[in-house]
Structure formats: C-alpha cells, structure tokens
Design a protein around this motif. Structure first.
Motif, PDB file in Angstrom:
ATOM      1  N   PHE A 290       1.145  -0.657   0.269  1.00  0.00           N
ATOM      2  CA  PHE A 290       0.190   0.077  -0.110  1.00  0.00           C
ATOM      3  C   PHE A 290       0.457   1.352  -0.276  1.00  0.00           C
ATOM      4  O   PHE A 290       0.661   2.160  -0.657  1.00  0.00           O
ATOM      5  CB  PHE A 290      -0.917  -0.047   1.599  1.00  0.00           C
ATOM      6  N   TYR A 291       2.171   1.049   0.687  1.00  0.00           N
ATOM      7  CA  TYR A 291       2.970   1.844   0.667  1.00  0.00           C
ATOM      8  C   TYR A 291       3.256   2.449  -0.248  1.00  0.00           C
ATOM      9  O   TYR A 291       3.632   3.639  -1.109  1.00  0.00           O
ATOM     10  CB  TYR A 291       3.597   2.509   2.236  1.00  0.00           C
ATOM     11  N   SER A 292       4.411   1.353  -0.662  1.00  0.00           N
ATOM     12  CA  SER A 292       4.742   1.842  -2.074  1.00  0.00           C
ATOM     13  C   SER A 292       4.021   2.406  -3.501  1.00  0.00           C
ATOM     14  O   SER A 292       4.036   3.235  -4.238  1.00  0.00           O
ATOM     15  CB  SER A 292       5.435   0.051  -2.709  1.00  0.00           C
ATOM     16  N   ARG A 293       2.400   1.842  -3.333  1.00  0.00           N
ATOM     17  CA  ARG A 293       1.664   2.236  -4.389  1.00  0.00           C
ATOM     18  C   ARG A 293       1.607   3.713  -4.070  1.00  0.00           C
ATOM     19  O   ARG A 293       1.302   4.997  -5.033  1.00  0.00           O
ATOM     20  CB  ARG A 293       0.785   1.203  -4.502  1.00  0.00           C
ATOM     21  N   LEU A 294       1.401   4.549  -2.901  1.00  0.00           N
ATOM     22  CA  LEU A 294       1.305   6.279  -2.938  1.00  0.00           C
ATOM     23  C   LEU A 294       2.314   6.056  -3.115  1.00  0.00           C
ATOM     24  O   LEU A 294       2.523   7.696  -3.746  1.00  0.00           O
ATOM     25  CB  LEU A 294       0.866   5.943  -0.749  1.00  0.00           C
ATOM     26  N   ALA A 295       3.667   6.245  -2.345  1.00  0.00           N
ATOM     27  CA  ALA A 295       4.606   7.002  -3.121  1.00  0.00           C
ATOM     28  C   ALA A 295       5.295   7.055  -4.273  1.00  0.00           C
ATOM     29  O   ALA A 295       5.923   7.723  -4.419  1.00  0.00           O
ATOM     30  CB  ALA A 295       5.796   6.241  -2.605  1.00  0.00           C
ATOM     31  N   ALA A 296       4.518   6.326  -5.450  1.00  0.00           N
ATOM     32  CA  ALA A 296       4.708   5.832  -7.089  1.00  0.00           C
ATOM     33  C   ALA A 296       4.279   7.407  -7.603  1.00  0.00           C
ATOM     34  O   ALA A 296       4.866   7.712  -8.748  1.00  0.00           O
ATOM     35  CB  ALA A 296       4.884   4.592  -7.139  1.00  0.00           C
ATOM     36  N   LYS A 297       3.264   7.379  -6.486  1.00  0.00           N
ATOM     37  CA  LYS A 297       2.297   9.002  -7.009  1.00  0.00           C
ATOM     38  C   LYS A 297       3.635  10.261  -6.391  1.00  0.00           C
ATOM     39  O   LYS A 297       3.257  11.244  -6.929  1.00  0.00           O
ATOM     40  CB  LYS A 297       1.062   8.632  -6.409  1.00  0.00           C
ATOM     41  N   GLY A 298       4.061   9.807  -5.311  1.00  0.00           N
ATOM     42  CA  GLY A 298       4.746  11.016  -4.824  1.00  0.00           C
ATOM     43  C   GLY A 298       4.547  10.534  -3.509  1.00  0.00           C
ATOM     44  O   GLY A 298       3.533  10.170  -2.525  1.00  0.00           O
ATOM     45  N   TRP A 299       6.298  11.641  -2.730  1.00  0.00           N
ATOM     46  CA  TRP A 299       5.738  11.197  -1.416  1.00  0.00           C
ATOM     47  C   TRP A 299       5.192  11.801  -0.681  1.00  0.00           C
ATOM     48  O   TRP A 299       4.525  11.875   0.707  1.00  0.00           O
ATOM     49  CB  TRP A 299       7.510  11.442  -1.010  1.00  0.00           C
ATOM     50  N   TRP A 300       5.124  13.500  -1.078  1.00  0.00           N
ATOM     51  CA  TRP A 300       3.598  14.468  -0.067  1.00  0.00           C
ATOM     52  C   TRP A 300       2.003  13.101   0.057  1.00  0.00           C
ATOM     53  O   TRP A 300       1.586  13.024   0.903  1.00  0.00           O
ATOM     54  CB  TRP A 300       2.955  15.117  -1.061  1.00  0.00           C
ATOM     55  N   LEU A 301       2.391  12.486  -1.075  1.00  0.00           N
ATOM     56  CA  LEU A 301       0.784  11.811  -1.075  1.00  0.00           C
ATOM     57  C   LEU A 301       1.109  10.072   0.334  1.00  0.00           C
ATOM     58  O   LEU A 301       0.362  10.144   1.011  1.00  0.00           O
ATOM     59  CB  LEU A 301       0.689  10.844  -2.515  1.00  0.00           C
TER      60      LEU A 301
ATOM     61  N   PRO B  68     -13.599   1.619   8.656  1.00  0.00           N
ATOM     62  CA  PRO B  68     -13.297   2.367   7.429  1.00  0.00           C
ATOM     63  C   PRO B  68     -11.389   1.837   7.022  1.00  0.00           C
ATOM     64  O   PRO B  68     -11.683   2.689   5.485  1.00  0.00           O
ATOM     65  CB  PRO B  68     -12.797   3.545   8.828  1.00  0.00           C
ATOM     66  N   THR B  69     -10.900   1.453   7.624  1.00  0.00           N
ATOM     67  CA  THR B  69      -9.196   2.015   6.768  1.00  0.00           C
ATOM     68  C   THR B  69      -8.825   1.031   5.469  1.00  0.00           C
ATOM     69  O   THR B  69      -8.338   1.081   4.821  1.00  0.00           O
ATOM     70  CB  THR B  69      -8.219   1.637   8.122  1.00  0.00           C
ATOM     71  N   LEU B  70     -10.158  -0.097   5.602  1.00  0.00           N
ATOM     72  CA  LEU B  70      -9.834  -1.477   4.716  1.00  0.00           C
ATOM     73  C   LEU B  70     -10.313  -0.422   2.980  1.00  0.00           C
ATOM     74  O   LEU B  70      -9.603  -0.379   1.997  1.00  0.00           O
ATOM     75  CB  LEU B  70     -10.237  -2.108   4.331  1.00  0.00           C
ATOM     76  N   PRO B  71     -11.771  -0.300   3.424  1.00  0.00           N
ATOM     77  CA  PRO B  71     -12.258   0.238   1.667  1.00  0.00           C
ATOM     78  C   PRO B  71     -11.504   2.375   1.656  1.00  0.00           C
ATOM     79  O   PRO B  71     -11.520   1.972   0.510  1.00  0.00           O
ATOM     80  CB  PRO B  71     -13.795   0.765   2.210  1.00  0.00           C
ATOM     81  N   LEU B  72     -11.425   2.344   2.710  1.00  0.00           N
ATOM     82  CA  LEU B  72     -10.451   3.594   2.158  1.00  0.00           C
ATOM     83  C   LEU B  72      -8.644   3.367   1.359  1.00  0.00           C
ATOM     84  O   LEU B  72      -8.311   4.117   0.851  1.00  0.00           O
ATOM     85  CB  LEU B  72     -10.171   4.149   3.780  1.00  0.00           C
ATOM     86  N   ALA B  73      -7.891   2.306   2.249  1.00  0.00           N
ATOM     87  CA  ALA B  73      -7.258   2.368   1.282  1.00  0.00           C
ATOM     88  C   ALA B  73      -7.107   1.572  -0.032  1.00  0.00           C
ATOM     89  O   ALA B  73      -6.351   2.001  -0.504  1.00  0.00           O
ATOM     90  CB  ALA B  73      -6.103   0.240   2.431  1.00  0.00           C
ATOM     91  N   MET B  74      -8.002   0.880  -0.099  1.00  0.00           N
ATOM     92  CA  MET B  74      -8.715   0.345  -1.548  1.00  0.00           C
ATOM     93  C   MET B  74      -9.291   2.131  -2.276  1.00  0.00           C
ATOM     94  O   MET B  74      -8.785   1.629  -3.336  1.00  0.00           O
ATOM     95  CB  MET B  74      -9.801  -0.090  -1.902  1.00  0.00           C
ATOM     96  N   MET B  75      -9.646   2.349  -1.744  1.00  0.00           N
ATOM     97  CA  MET B  75      -9.573   4.122  -2.268  1.00  0.00           C
ATOM     98  C   MET B  75      -8.700   4.814  -3.041  1.00  0.00           C
ATOM     99  O   MET B  75      -8.536   5.623  -3.485  1.00  0.00           O
ATOM    100  CB  MET B  75     -10.761   4.738  -1.800  1.00  0.00           C
ATOM    101  N   LEU B  76      -7.070   5.524  -2.417  1.00  0.00           N
ATOM    102  CA  LEU B  76      -6.802   5.628  -2.367  1.00  0.00           C
ATOM    103  C   LEU B  76      -5.551   4.959  -2.962  1.00  0.00           C
ATOM    104  O   LEU B  76      -5.026   5.894  -4.113  1.00  0.00           O
ATOM    105  CB  LEU B  76      -5.505   5.657  -0.727  1.00  0.00           C
ATOM    106  N   SER B  77      -5.512   3.133  -3.175  1.00  0.00           N
ATOM    107  CA  SER B  77      -4.839   2.671  -3.871  1.00  0.00           C
ATOM    108  C   SER B  77      -5.060   2.880  -5.045  1.00  0.00           C
ATOM    109  O   SER B  77      -4.026   3.052  -6.714  1.00  0.00           O
ATOM    110  CB  SER B  77      -4.766   1.020  -3.942  1.00  0.00           C
ATOM    111  N   LEU B  78      -6.388   2.907  -5.423  1.00  0.00           N
ATOM    112  CA  LEU B  78      -6.692   3.475  -7.021  1.00  0.00           C
ATOM    113  C   LEU B  78      -6.591   4.884  -8.013  1.00  0.00           C
ATOM    114  O   LEU B  78      -6.365   4.910  -8.725  1.00  0.00           O
ATOM    115  CB  LEU B  78      -8.521   3.310  -7.371  1.00  0.00           C
ATOM    116  N   PHE B  79      -6.586   6.044  -6.577  1.00  0.00           N
ATOM    117  CA  PHE B  79      -5.941   7.424  -6.782  1.00  0.00           C
ATOM    118  C   PHE B  79      -4.744   7.047  -7.218  1.00  0.00           C
ATOM    119  O   PHE B  79      -4.414   8.033  -7.673  1.00  0.00           O
ATOM    120  CB  PHE B  79      -6.095   7.638  -6.102  1.00  0.00           C
TER     121      PHE B  79
END
Length: 284
Positions: free
Chosen positions: A209-220, A270-281
């Motif tokens: 999950f973290y690497s997916r967000l980091a690929a978009k930018g460390w800010w994300l 709440p965190t499981l669906p939100l993790a899926m949402m952020l990963s898609l973004f």
C-alpha cells in the motif's frame, strides 16, 4: 485473563494464517466471511436485537456477501464503492463523534442496522480484494492499523496530557489522548518509510500500500498514512460510542480475553475501504 488472551490469539492465528497463505484466496475469503457474520450478529445485539433477530442480522450479512461473491464483484475494480463508502465513513464518522453518545439513539433504528451491515460487507469486499492483489499489499494495510494502535497506546501512557489540556473524546473513550493519536501517526510514518525501503531492497513482486502511494509522490504517502491512522481512531471511537450507548463493555464474549469480533476489527472497518480508494487514486 492473560492465558485466555494468548490461547484465543493462537487459535485465531492457527485458522487465519493457513487461509491467508493458501495459494487461492478462497479459504481466506470464507474464513473472513465467518468473522463478518459473527460481527453482524454482534451488531444486531448492540442495536436491540436478541436471539433469532440477531441471528437474522448475521444471516443478512452472509447473504449480501454471498450474492456479491456469486456476481463476481470480488474480482472487479469497484472505484464507485470505495469512493462512496470512504466518503460516508469520513462524513458519518465526523458527525457521530460530534453528536456523541446521546446522538446515536437519534439515528433511525433501520438506518443503524442497515449502515452496520453495509459497513461490514464493504470491509469484507475490501479485505478480500486486498488479498487478491497480494499478501504484501494486504499485510501493509493491516499492520498500519496495528502499529497505529500500539504506538498510540504507549505514547498515550507516556505523554498523555503533557502537551494538551483535554482528552481526545472523554465521553466516548476516556483513556484516549491527543498525544496518543500523534504517537500513532508518528509510528505509521516510520512504518511506511521502512516498508517502501524494504519493497525496493527486496524487489517485492507485489507493491505494498505504501509503495503504491509513494509511486505517486512522497507527499501522497505522508498524507495518506496520516489520514489512515486518523480514520483507524475514528473506527475505534465510533464502536466505543455505540457500546456506551448500548451500555456494554464488549461487543460480545465470542473471543475469550478479547471481547467480540467487532472489538477486534472496529479500526479496520473504515481503513480497509479507504486503503482501496487511495490505492486506486495512486494508480490513476
């Protein structure tokens, strides 16, 4: 009590770990479905249903999950579900915590019942899809919640009320402090950076999950994990609020030494669906 907790934890691990690491996600899907059915039964009891009524609430959750499974939704991207569900968790959680314990009975009984079953269903779909993506991805989300909870506990005990004059939510969960929340956020930031580094060093075949967000930018990555830590607190506080309204300490006694299933998964709802949402973004 400690012996009970250890025995219960070992039994759960003996069931969950083989299902988690089985080549097919089907056993894990089935095991988690049983847990969600138990949580739905607890939800019915917390909302005034007893005996057959609570069993019917559990059965309705199983039926909803079964239909979803049969329709093949578990294998499809569901951006609409994660966006709507995540948004409802943020807005609904904020409203509930602002309204406090007296606000919960003002919510229509049918809405409380349906909302709880849908929250459990959505978390089930999210955790199954996360397992389908890969164990590294799923574990990175689960460990985030556990690390946030552990760091919050120790930070709260060590620094509670040293920097602030008021507790986080005294009428809902008197033991929680703002220092604990900040400690949990600091813990998940360290976890995220370390996990991204480990993914890179070991060339993980499935990105966390973290690497997916980091690929978009460390800010994300930084904003995303802090947001997730905050929402794990929201999930915990919402369940505490509901238990206080129902006048009970635990959601049930299904897990000796640990309370009920809802007591163990509240922060994940709440965190499981939100993790899926952020990963898609992040992958857009």
């Amino acid at each position: 009590m400690l012996k009970q907790r250890v025995i219960t934890a070992l039994v759960l691990l003996a069931i969950l770990l083989p299902a988690l690491f089985y080549p097919s996600p089907v056993p894990f899907t089935a095991v988690v479905l049983v847990l969600m059915a138990a949580a739905a039964w607890e939800w019915g009891r917390l909302n005034g249903f007893a005996g057959v009524g609570a069993l019917l609430v559990g059965a309705s959750c199983v039926a909803l999950c079964g239909v979803t499974w049969a329709l093949g939704w578990l294998d499809r991207p569901l951006p609409w579900l994660w966006t709507i569900g995540g948004g409802l968790w943020v807005l609904g959680g904020a409203w509930l915590l602002q309204a406090g314990v007296p606000g919960w009975p003002r919510v229509p009984a049918w809405l409380r019942l349906v909302g709880g079953v849908l929250a459990l269903w959505m978390a089930w779909v999210a955790v199954v899809q996360a397992r389908t993506i890969g164990i590294n991805f799923l574990m990175s989300v689960l460990v985030l919640v556990w690390v946030a909870d552990v760091f919050a506990y120790f930070a709260g005990r060590t620094f509670g009320l040293r920097f602030t004059k008021s507790k986080l939510a005294p009428s809902v969960s008197p033991g929680k402090s703002w220092e604990g929340v900040w400690g949990g956020m600091a813990g998940v930031l360290v976890l995220a950076i370390a996990w991204v580094a480990a993914d890179s060093a070991w060339q993980a075949p499935v990105a966390s999950f973290y690497s997916r967000l980091a690929a978009k930018g460390w800010w994300l990555l930084l904003l995303g994990v802090v947001f997730m830590a905050a929402m794990s607190v929201v999930g915990d506080l919402v369940e505490s609020l509901i238990k206080r309204s129902a006048g009970v300490k635990d959601s049930s006694g299904l897990l000796p030494g640990h309370g009920g299933v809802l007591d163990r998964v509240d922060a994940l709802l709440p965190t499981l669906p939100l993790a899926m949402m952020l990963s898609l973004f992040a992958s857009a």
